[in-house]
Design a protein around this motif. Structure first.
Motif, PDB file in Angstrom:
ATOM      1  N   THR A  34       0.739  -1.120  -0.062  1.00  0.00           N
ATOM      2  CA  THR A  34      -0.037   0.042   0.065  1.00  0.00           C
ATOM      3  C   THR A  34       0.801   1.435  -0.049  1.00  0.00           C
ATOM      4  O   THR A  34       2.015   1.406   0.357  1.00  0.00           O
ATOM      5  N   SER A  35       0.354   2.404  -0.476  1.00  0.00           N
ATOM      6  CA  SER A  35       1.060   3.382  -0.498  1.00  0.00           C
ATOM      7  C   SER A  35       0.506   4.667   0.615  1.00  0.00           C
ATOM      8  O   SER A  35       0.639   5.823   0.858  1.00  0.00           O
ATOM      9  N   THR A  36      -0.499   4.020   1.524  1.00  0.00           N
ATOM     10  CA  THR A  36      -0.849   5.042   2.688  1.00  0.00           C
ATOM     11  C   THR A  36      -0.421   4.190   4.043  1.00  0.00           C
ATOM     12  O   THR A  36      -0.289   3.045   4.049  1.00  0.00           O
ATOM     13  N   PRO A  37      -0.175   4.984   4.843  1.00  0.00           N
ATOM     14  CA  PRO A  37       0.524   4.587   6.269  1.00  0.00           C
ATOM     15  C   PRO A  37      -0.628   3.980   6.929  1.00  0.00           C
ATOM     16  O   PRO A  37      -0.980   4.409   8.161  1.00  0.00           O
ATOM     17  N   VAL A  38      -0.790   2.626   6.883  1.00  0.00           N
ATOM     18  CA  VAL A  38      -1.915   1.837   7.565  1.00  0.00           C
ATOM     19  C   VAL A  38      -1.290   1.614   8.855  1.00  0.00           C
ATOM     20  O   VAL A  38      -2.454   0.966   9.628  1.00  0.00           O
ATOM     21  N   LEU A  39      -0.081   1.661   9.185  1.00  0.00           N
ATOM     22  CA  LEU A  39       0.476   1.114  10.667  1.00  0.00           C
ATOM     23  C   LEU A  39      -0.416   2.246  11.684  1.00  0.00           C
ATOM     24  O   LEU A  39      -0.467   1.546  12.915  1.00  0.00           O
ATOM     25  N   LEU A  40      -0.556   3.180  11.459  1.00  0.00           N
ATOM     26  CA  LEU A  40      -1.116   4.105  12.536  1.00  0.00           C
ATOM     27  C   LEU A  40      -2.768   3.824  12.609  1.00  0.00           C
ATOM     28  O   LEU A  40      -3.540   3.817  11.649  1.00  0.00           O
ATOM     29  N   ARG A  41      -3.107   4.018  13.941  1.00  0.00           N
ATOM     30  CA  ARG A  41      -4.494   3.303  14.345  1.00  0.00           C
ATOM     31  C   ARG A  41      -5.516   4.620  14.256  1.00  0.00           C
ATOM     32  O   ARG A  41      -6.504   4.560  14.092  1.00  0.00           O
ATOM     33  N   HIS A  42      -5.051   5.827  14.729  1.00  0.00           N
ATOM     34  CA  HIS A  42      -6.183   6.761  15.011  1.00  0.00           C
ATOM     35  C   HIS A  42      -5.978   7.898  13.886  1.00  0.00           C
ATOM     36  O   HIS A  42      -4.837   8.069  13.247  1.00  0.00           O
ATOM     37  N   ASN A  43      -7.099   8.673  13.738  1.00  0.00           N
ATOM     38  CA  ASN A  43      -7.292   9.857  12.860  1.00  0.00           C
ATOM     39  C   ASN A  43      -7.758  10.911  13.403  1.00  0.00           C
ATOM     40  O   ASN A  43      -8.404  10.865  14.250  1.00  0.00           O
ATOM     41  N   ASP A  79      12.555   3.795  13.266  1.00  0.00           N
ATOM     42  CA  ASP A  79      13.064   3.015  14.359  1.00  0.00           C
ATOM     43  C   ASP A  79      12.477   1.684  14.560  1.00  0.00           C
ATOM     44  O   ASP A  79      11.909   1.065  13.349  1.00  0.00           O
ATOM     45  N   GLU A  80      12.801   0.817  15.470  1.00  0.00           N
ATOM     46  CA  GLU A  80      12.198  -0.410  15.567  1.00  0.00           C
ATOM     47  C   GLU A  80      10.917  -0.703  15.371  1.00  0.00           C
ATOM     48  O   GLU A  80      10.356  -1.584  15.130  1.00  0.00           O
ATOM     49  N   LEU A  81       9.988   0.370  16.069  1.00  0.00           N
ATOM     50  CA  LEU A  81       8.490   0.356  15.926  1.00  0.00           C
ATOM     51  C   LEU A  81       8.030   0.534  14.880  1.00  0.00           C
ATOM     52  O   LEU A  81       6.896  -0.052  14.446  1.00  0.00           O
ATOM     53  N   PHE A  82       8.643   1.461  14.028  1.00  0.00           N
ATOM     54  CA  PHE A  82       8.026   2.127  12.796  1.00  0.00           C
ATOM     55  C   PHE A  82       9.271   1.978  11.970  1.00  0.00           C
ATOM     56  O   PHE A  82       9.941   2.780  11.623  1.00  0.00           O
ATOM     57  N   PRO A  83       9.291   0.683  11.391  1.00  0.00           N
ATOM     58  CA  PRO A  83      10.800   0.536  10.461  1.00  0.00           C
ATOM     59  C   PRO A  83      10.620   1.083   9.225  1.00  0.00           C
ATOM     60  O   PRO A  83       9.496   1.164   8.575  1.00  0.00           O
ATOM     61  N   VAL A  84      11.462   1.391   8.349  1.00  0.00           N
ATOM     62  CA  VAL A  84      11.564   1.968   7.108  1.00  0.00           C
ATOM     63  C   VAL A  84      11.012   1.019   6.130  1.00  0.00           C
ATOM     64  O   VAL A  84      10.308   1.493   5.222  1.00  0.00           O
ATOM     65  N   THR A  85      10.915  -0.101   6.476  1.00  0.00           N
ATOM     66  CA  THR A  85      10.331  -1.288   5.766  1.00  0.00           C
ATOM     67  C   THR A  85       8.860  -1.099   5.410  1.00  0.00           C
ATOM     68  O   THR A  85       8.249  -1.713   4.591  1.00  0.00           O
ATOM     69  N   ALA A  86       8.503  -0.396   6.555  1.00  0.00           N
ATOM     70  CA  ALA A  86       6.806  -0.263   6.685  1.00  0.00           C
ATOM     71  C   ALA A  86       6.540   0.846   5.487  1.00  0.00           C
ATOM     72  O   ALA A  86       5.134   1.032   5.321  1.00  0.00           O
ATOM     73  N   GLU A  87       7.218   1.539   4.985  1.00  0.00           N
ATOM     74  CA  GLU A  87       7.005   2.615   4.167  1.00  0.00           C
ATOM     75  C   GLU A  87       7.384   2.266   2.753  1.00  0.00           C
ATOM     76  O   GLU A  87       8.639   2.122   2.280  1.00  0.00           O
ATOM     77  N   LYS A  88       6.523   2.478   1.688  1.00  0.00           N
ATOM     78  CA  LYS A  88       7.053   2.154   0.440  1.00  0.00           C
ATOM     79  C   LYS A  88       8.329   2.520  -0.416  1.00  0.00           C
ATOM     80  O   LYS A  88       8.894   2.121  -1.106  1.00  0.00           O
ATOM     81  N   SER A  89       8.579   4.173  -0.172  1.00  0.00           N
ATOM     82  CA  SER A  89       9.281   4.739  -0.700  1.00  0.00           C
ATOM     83  C   SER A  89      10.721   4.617   0.220  1.00  0.00           C
ATOM     84  O   SER A  89      11.800   5.137  -0.058  1.00  0.00           O
ATOM     85  N   LEU A  90      10.709   3.532   1.216  1.00  0.00           N
ATOM     86  CA  LEU A  90      11.806   3.376   2.153  1.00  0.00           C
ATOM     87  C   LEU A  90      12.434   4.624   2.733  1.00  0.00           C
ATOM     88  O   LEU A  90      13.535   4.844   2.913  1.00  0.00           O
ATOM     89  N   GLY A  91      11.540   5.632   3.051  1.00  0.00           N
ATOM     90  CA  GLY A  91      12.099   6.642   3.901  1.00  0.00           C
ATOM     91  C   GLY A  91      12.491   7.886   2.811  1.00  0.00           C
ATOM     92  O   GLY A  91      12.833   8.868   3.343  1.00  0.00           O
ATOM     93  N   MET A  92      12.566   7.666   1.499  1.00  0.00           N
ATOM     94  CA  MET A  92      13.084   8.953   0.586  1.00  0.00           C
ATOM     95  C   MET A  92      12.159  10.083   0.622  1.00  0.00           C
ATOM     96  O   MET A  92      12.665  11.094   0.103  1.00  0.00           O
ATOM     97  N   LEU A  93      10.872   9.677   0.686  1.00  0.00           N
ATOM     98  CA  LEU A  93       9.807  10.794   0.565  1.00  0.00           C
ATOM     99  C   LEU A  93       9.292  11.286   1.869  1.00  0.00           C
ATOM    100  O   LEU A  93       8.973  12.660   1.954  1.00  0.00           O
ATOM    101  N   TRP A  94       9.268  10.416   2.877  1.00  0.00           N
ATOM    102  CA  TRP A  94       8.884  11.108   4.105  1.00  0.00           C
ATOM    103  C   TRP A  94       9.311  10.103   5.326  1.00  0.00           C
ATOM    104  O   TRP A  94       9.589   9.063   5.117  1.00  0.00           O
ATOM    105  N   GLN A  95       9.224  10.748   6.403  1.00  0.00           N
ATOM    106  CA  GLN A  95       9.645  10.030   7.694  1.00  0.00           C
ATOM    107  C   GLN A  95       8.634  10.588   8.660  1.00  0.00           C
ATOM    108  O   GLN A  95       7.911  11.482   8.800  1.00  0.00           O
TER     109      GLN A  95
END
Length: 136
Positions: A34-43, A79-95
């Motif tokens: 996915t291209s959306t940050p689905v790991l985060l629970r609240h909006n 970090d270890e709780l929100f790893p770079v592998t959880a983001e499609k661009s591997l941190g190149m576009l946002w952190q």
């Protein structure tokens, strides 16, 4: 939210203990599929004043107010709780933005934020810069 705020926007967020409960395989899958940050629970909506960080939940989600006097650390990155592998661009576009704050004199809590995500990037760096400036 009113116009008395320094910054305001939309936010996806989670506590550190919520991210700790997500398996590594699900975190990796989130970055691949996915291209959306689905790991985060609240909006919700987020605002910053010179005294506090305010989050208003949407659709029945919880609200949160963090006094800036309670902030121990502001960190931009993975970090270890929100790893770079959880983001499609591997941190190149946002952190993600991580805030550690005191719940009591001896207990802290982590808050992970993604602010104004538009599918490509976030405004987390602007929030990080503003927060670190206020906290100095």
């Amino acid at each position: 939210m009113a116009d008395k705020f320094i910054l305001q926007g939309n936010v996806k967020w989670s506590y550190g203990h919520e991210l700790a409960g997500i398996s590594q395989s699900k975190k990796i899958l989130a970055g691949l599929v996915t291209s959306t940050p689905v790991l985060l629970r609240h909006n919700g909506y987020i605002a910053l004043t010179t005294a506090e960080l305010i989050i208003e939940g949407v659709e029945g989600d919880e609200d949160l107010v963090v006094p800036l006097d309670n902030v121990k650390q502001v960190y931009l990155g993975f970090d270890e709780l929100f790893p770079v592998t959880a983001e499609k661009s591997l941190g190149m576009l946002w952190q993600p933005l991580r805030i550690e704050y005191y719940l009591s004199a001896t207990e802290t809590q982590y808050l992970y934020l993604i602010i104004d995500y538009n599918g490509i990037y976030t405004y987390d760096k602007a929030w990080f810069n503003t927060l670190t400036e206020i906290l100095q």
